[in-house]
Design a protein around this motif. Structure first.
Motif, PDB file in Angstrom:
ATOM      1  N   ARG A   1      -5.056 -29.272 -42.194  1.00  0.00           N
ATOM      2  CA  ARG A   1      -3.824 -28.579 -42.210  1.00  0.00           C
ATOM      3  C   ARG A   1      -2.837 -28.297 -40.827  1.00  0.00           C
ATOM      4  NH1 ARG A   1      -3.238 -24.689 -46.679  1.00  0.00           N
ATOM      5  NH2 ARG A   1      -2.826 -23.122 -45.207  1.00  0.00           N
TER       6      ARG A   1
ATOM      7  N   VAL B   1       3.199 -22.084 -36.038  1.00  0.00           N
ATOM      8  CA  VAL B   1       2.074 -21.678 -36.851  1.00  0.00           C
ATOM      9  C   VAL B   1       1.175 -22.692 -36.717  1.00  0.00           C
ATOM     10  CG1 VAL B   1       3.184 -20.190 -38.372  1.00  0.00           C
ATOM     11  CG2 VAL B   1       2.683 -22.666 -39.081  1.00  0.00           C
TER      12      VAL B   1
ATOM     13  N   HIS C   1       7.320 -11.504 -32.973  1.00  0.00           N
ATOM     14  CA  HIS C   1       7.940 -11.134 -34.040  1.00  0.00           C
ATOM     15  C   HIS C   1       9.602 -11.597 -33.907  1.00  0.00           C
ATOM     16  CE1 HIS C   1      10.343  -8.162 -36.549  1.00  0.00           C
ATOM     17  NE2 HIS C   1       9.411  -8.179 -37.355  1.00  0.00           N
TER      18      HIS C   1
ATOM     19  N   LEU D   1      -0.458 -13.569 -38.202  1.00  0.00           N
ATOM     20  CA  LEU D   1      -0.018 -12.141 -38.588  1.00  0.00           C
ATOM     21  C   LEU D   1      -0.270 -11.434 -37.370  1.00  0.00           C
ATOM     22  CD1 LEU D   1      -1.838 -12.186 -42.086  1.00  0.00           C
ATOM     23  CD2 LEU D   1       0.675 -11.886 -41.529  1.00  0.00           C
TER      24      LEU D   1
ATOM     25  N   ALA E   1       2.868 -12.100 -35.111  1.00  0.00           N
ATOM     26  CA  ALA E   1       4.195 -11.570 -35.927  1.00  0.00           C
ATOM     27  C   ALA E   1       4.181  -9.980 -35.652  1.00  0.00           C
ATOM     28  CB  ALA E   1       4.038 -11.784 -37.359  1.00  0.00           C
TER      29      ALA E   1
ATOM     30  N   LEU F   1       2.723 -20.956 -47.175  1.00  0.00           N
ATOM     31  CA  LEU F   1       3.885 -20.639 -47.358  1.00  0.00           C
ATOM     32  C   LEU F   1       4.889 -21.648 -46.688  1.00  0.00           C
ATOM     33  CD1 LEU F   1       4.379 -16.907 -48.064  1.00  0.00           C
ATOM     34  CD2 LEU F   1       4.412 -18.624 -49.763  1.00  0.00           C
ATOM     35  N   VAL F   2       4.596 -21.981 -45.230  1.00  0.00           N
ATOM     36  CA  VAL F   2       5.337 -22.670 -44.761  1.00  0.00           C
ATOM     37  C   VAL F   2       5.099 -24.212 -45.103  1.00  0.00           C
ATOM     38  CG1 VAL F   2       5.272 -23.847 -42.250  1.00  0.00           C
ATOM     39  CG2 VAL F   2       5.173 -21.353 -42.393  1.00  0.00           C
TER      40      VAL F   2
ATOM     41  N   THR G   1      13.398 -19.329 -51.807  1.00  0.00           N
ATOM     42  CA  THR G   1      12.271 -18.308 -52.161  1.00  0.00           C
ATOM     43  C   THR G   1      11.070 -18.370 -51.363  1.00  0.00           C
ATOM     44  OG1 THR G   1      11.457 -19.779 -53.674  1.00  0.00           O
ATOM     45  CG2 THR G   1      12.965 -18.030 -54.575  1.00  0.00           C
ATOM     46  N   TYR G   2      10.627 -19.588 -50.752  1.00  0.00           N
ATOM     47  CA  TYR G   2       9.341 -19.764 -49.890  1.00  0.00           C
ATOM     48  C   TYR G   2       9.830 -19.245 -48.414  1.00  0.00           C
ATOM     49  CZ  TYR G   2       6.766 -22.222 -53.180  1.00  0.00           C
ATOM     50  OH  TYR G   2       5.976 -22.746 -54.228  1.00  0.00           O
ATOM     51  N   LEU G   3      11.291 -19.171 -47.975  1.00  0.00           N
ATOM     52  CA  LEU G   3      11.491 -18.899 -46.663  1.00  0.00           C
ATOM     53  C   LEU G   3      11.556 -17.060 -46.841  1.00  0.00           C
ATOM     54  CD1 LEU G   3      12.428 -19.471 -43.821  1.00  0.00           C
ATOM     55  CD2 LEU G   3      14.972 -19.008 -44.983  1.00  0.00           C
TER      56      LEU G   3
ATOM     57  N   ILE H   1      12.979 -17.923 -38.751  1.00  0.00           N
ATOM     58  CA  ILE H   1      13.425 -17.976 -40.108  1.00  0.00           C
ATOM     59  C   ILE H   1      14.866 -17.693 -40.270  1.00  0.00           C
ATOM     60  CG2 ILE H   1      13.234 -16.201 -41.895  1.00  0.00           C
ATOM     61  CD1 ILE H   1      10.182 -15.865 -41.004  1.00  0.00           C
TER      62      ILE H   1
ATOM     63  N   ALA I   1       5.789 -12.019 -45.688  1.00  0.00           N
ATOM     64  CA  ALA I   1       4.353 -11.974 -45.401  1.00  0.00           C
ATOM     65  C   ALA I   1       4.187 -11.494 -43.945  1.00  0.00           C
ATOM     66  CB  ALA I   1       3.881 -13.459 -45.807  1.00  0.00           C
ATOM     67  N   LEU I   2       5.373 -11.655 -43.196  1.00  0.00           N
ATOM     68  CA  LEU I   2       5.192 -11.544 -41.867  1.00  0.00           C
ATOM     69  C   LEU I   2       5.808 -10.190 -41.382  1.00  0.00           C
ATOM     70  CD1 LEU I   2       6.200 -15.094 -40.262  1.00  0.00           C
ATOM     71  CD2 LEU I   2       3.991 -14.136 -40.546  1.00  0.00           C
ATOM     72  N   ASP I   3       6.112  -9.422 -42.425  1.00  0.00           N
ATOM     73  CA  ASP I   3       6.915  -8.208 -42.241  1.00  0.00           C
ATOM     74  C   ASP I   3       8.182  -8.258 -41.505  1.00  0.00           C
ATOM     75  OD1 ASP I   3       6.845  -5.594 -43.197  1.00  0.00           O
ATOM     76  OD2 ASP I   3       5.835  -4.905 -41.415  1.00  0.00           O
ATOM     77  N   ILE I   4       8.905  -9.482 -41.654  1.00  0.00           N
ATOM     78  CA  ILE I   4      10.322  -9.528 -41.184  1.00  0.00           C
ATOM     79  C   ILE I   4      11.295  -9.289 -41.959  1.00  0.00           C
ATOM     80  CG2 ILE I   4      11.722 -11.478 -40.117  1.00  0.00           C
ATOM     81  CD1 ILE I   4       9.186 -12.601 -38.711  1.00  0.00           C
TER      82      ILE I   4
ATOM     83  N   TRP J   1      -1.913 -25.507 -50.763  1.00  0.00           N
ATOM     84  CA  TRP J   1      -2.619 -24.507 -51.412  1.00  0.00           C
ATOM     85  C   TRP J   1      -4.073 -24.830 -51.467  1.00  0.00           C
ATOM     86  CZ3 TRP J   1       1.082 -21.330 -51.976  1.00  0.00           C
ATOM     87  CH2 TRP J   1       2.349 -21.652 -52.339  1.00  0.00           C
TER      88      TRP J   1
ATOM     89  N   ILE K   1       7.813 -16.220 -46.869  1.00  0.00           N
ATOM     90  CA  ILE K   1       7.597 -16.221 -45.462  1.00  0.00           C
ATOM     91  C   ILE K   1       7.726 -14.927 -44.621  1.00  0.00           C
ATOM     92  CG2 ILE K   1       7.489 -17.482 -42.987  1.00  0.00           C
ATOM     93  CD1 ILE K   1       7.780 -20.016 -44.772  1.00  0.00           C
ATOM     94  N   ALA K   2       9.004 -14.589 -44.878  1.00  0.00           N
ATOM     95  CA  ALA K   2       9.563 -13.427 -44.101  1.00  0.00           C
ATOM     96  C   ALA K   2       8.852 -12.227 -44.501  1.00  0.00           C
ATOM     97  CB  ALA K   2      11.166 -13.376 -44.340  1.00  0.00           C
TER      98      ALA K   2
ATOM     99  N   HIS L   1      -0.324 -16.528 -51.138  1.00  0.00           N
ATOM    100  CA  HIS L   1       0.622 -16.616 -50.173  1.00  0.00           C
ATOM    101  C   HIS L   1       0.799 -16.246 -48.830  1.00  0.00           C
ATOM    102  CE1 HIS L   1       3.955 -16.848 -53.854  1.00  0.00           C
ATOM    103  NE2 HIS L   1       2.868 -17.915 -53.836  1.00  0.00           N
ATOM    104  N   THR L   2      -0.319 -16.840 -48.057  1.00  0.00           N
ATOM    105  CA  THR L   2      -0.539 -16.632 -46.676  1.00  0.00           C
ATOM    106  C   THR L   2       0.522 -17.288 -45.989  1.00  0.00           C
ATOM    107  OG1 THR L   2      -1.790 -18.723 -46.409  1.00  0.00           O
ATOM    108  CG2 THR L   2      -3.029 -16.785 -47.127  1.00  0.00           C
ATOM    109  N   PRO L   3       0.674 -16.871 -44.623  1.00  0.00           N
ATOM    110  CA  PRO L   3       1.775 -17.640 -43.979  1.00  0.00           C
ATOM    111  C   PRO L   3       1.936 -19.203 -43.895  1.00  0.00           C
ATOM    112  CG  PRO L   3       0.997 -15.812 -42.813  1.00  0.00           C
ATOM    113  CD  PRO L   3       0.112 -15.873 -43.994  1.00  0.00           C
ATOM    114  N   ARG L   4       0.630 -19.456 -43.421  1.00  0.00           N
ATOM    115  CA  ARG L   4       0.632 -21.188 -43.356  1.00  0.00           C
ATOM    116  C   ARG L   4       0.833 -21.971 -44.774  1.00  0.00           C
ATOM    117  NH1 ARG L   4      -2.423 -23.414 -38.952  1.00  0.00           N
ATOM    118  NH2 ARG L   4      -3.663 -24.614 -40.365  1.00  0.00           N
TER     119      ARG L   4
ATOM    120  N   ASP M   1      -4.206 -17.975 -40.095  1.00  0.00           N
ATOM    121  CA  ASP M   1      -3.243 -17.086 -40.667  1.00  0.00           C
ATOM    122  C   ASP M   1      -3.255 -15.649 -39.874  1.00  0.00           C
ATOM    123  OD1 ASP M   1      -1.855 -18.266 -43.007  1.00  0.00           O
ATOM    124  OD2 ASP M   1      -3.603 -18.715 -43.728  1.00  0.00           O
TER     125      ASP M   1
END
Lengths: 117, 117, 117, 117
Positions: free
Chosen positions: C26, A43, A61, A52, A55, B28-29, B73-75, A68, B81-84, D45, B78-79, B23-26, A48
């Motif tokens: 970032r 990333v 993906h 996405l 992914a 959250l990372v 919880t952050y991991l 992850i 948010a990325l639809d994983i 954030w 992330i999953a 809670h965007t991917p970056r 962002d």
């Protein structure tokens, strides 16, 4: 899937290779850091939106899912080495956070992590 | 507990606070990195034996469980948010690793991560 | 070498490639995390003695020097992007730490980071 | 300031507290991870614009300078523990990168880290 089933698969994998000897808490934390670094690399130069989009491709993906999964397996290994039940830990933490950040005070504020009581 | 149940609890928690916008991917990372840093701080000046001893005290167990839960919880976020699907990702990765590190070649060797075919 | 000379070399390198556009705070923090992950990977399955032994081989010395250099260049890039003078920052922090951890109280104690006043 | 002067200040600080005993390579890498986590927390954030704005306030500038200094001091400690000269390491790496990413090929491309020859 149940977390305990993942743990069973991981323990079997480790035992079949006689790798438990390397899975000390500090080794596993350092290995976790290595995997988080690989996730960050995916990333780091993307917005962002680009993350996405990535992914949603088959290649992206899989790359993200792999990183992850790597982070998760080491995290589960750390919990296991320390005799910590991940289920219990997560549930206890969500409950704590719900008390720490009451919904009516925290709504829509990114001050949550620094300034809320 | 099923991972999807944890995810449901987390989504509810986030929705009640209207925090999905952060809670965007970056984000959250980066938040994951912060929590991994806190986990590292617990073990940084301790030997493995001291970490294990700490994990057997009530205070140490809770501190370590909290940090591990935060990383998890952050991991999971992330999953999400990325639809994983974390379940699928972990199972696919364990299968890949089993092929990459055949038990009869990898047994007892810490060369696993660098030199095995 | 003076830190400002390193910074000059880095700025020239970046400008010649027109990469400043990617070097947002970032992005650079995430890139730093990636490099720290690579450093962790070198030490993750080794004891301290094995790390030191590795660092005395030509190959190990170069690998570790490269990772350390990568972390440093991103760190310097972050400071530069934020208009922070690394020299000043380090000197100010050492002075702060000297006040926070008085030598006569902190001597030989690993409690330094948690319990000293 | 010369890097060797920073190193001298750090060694004196460590010796006065008899802390060299804790400064093993792996302890220092874990401590570095902790500090990188704190740096990540400052930006996690915030947008890049908000980070830059924060860095222009007195409070934000100090917070960021402190985290950057902490990362740097542990990094310098790691180099020192491994008998690696940070100056040499950085110069060697910039030279390597200049060969790896020729300016005329790499100009303006964020593919640099993945696809360039």
């Amino acid at each position: 899937m149940d977390i305990s089933d993942v743990l069973t698969r991981l323990r079997d994998f480790t035992d079949e290779r006689d790798w438990a000897q390397f899975h000390t808490p500090r080794n596993l934390v350092l290995a976790l850091v290595g995997e988080v670094g690989e996730l960050a690399e995916v990333v780091q130069w993307r917005t962002d939106e680009e993350v996405l989009e990535h992914a949603r491709t088959a290649e992206g993906h899989e790359a993200l899912a792999d990183e992850i999964a790597d982070v998760f397996t080491y995290l589960l290994g750390i919990a296991d080495a320390l005799d910590i039940d991940l289920d219990e830990a997560v549930n206890a933490k969500i409950t704590k956070n719900a008390e720490k950040y009451p919904a009516h005070l925290a709504r829509g504020s990114n001050a949550k992590y620094t300034e809320l009581p």
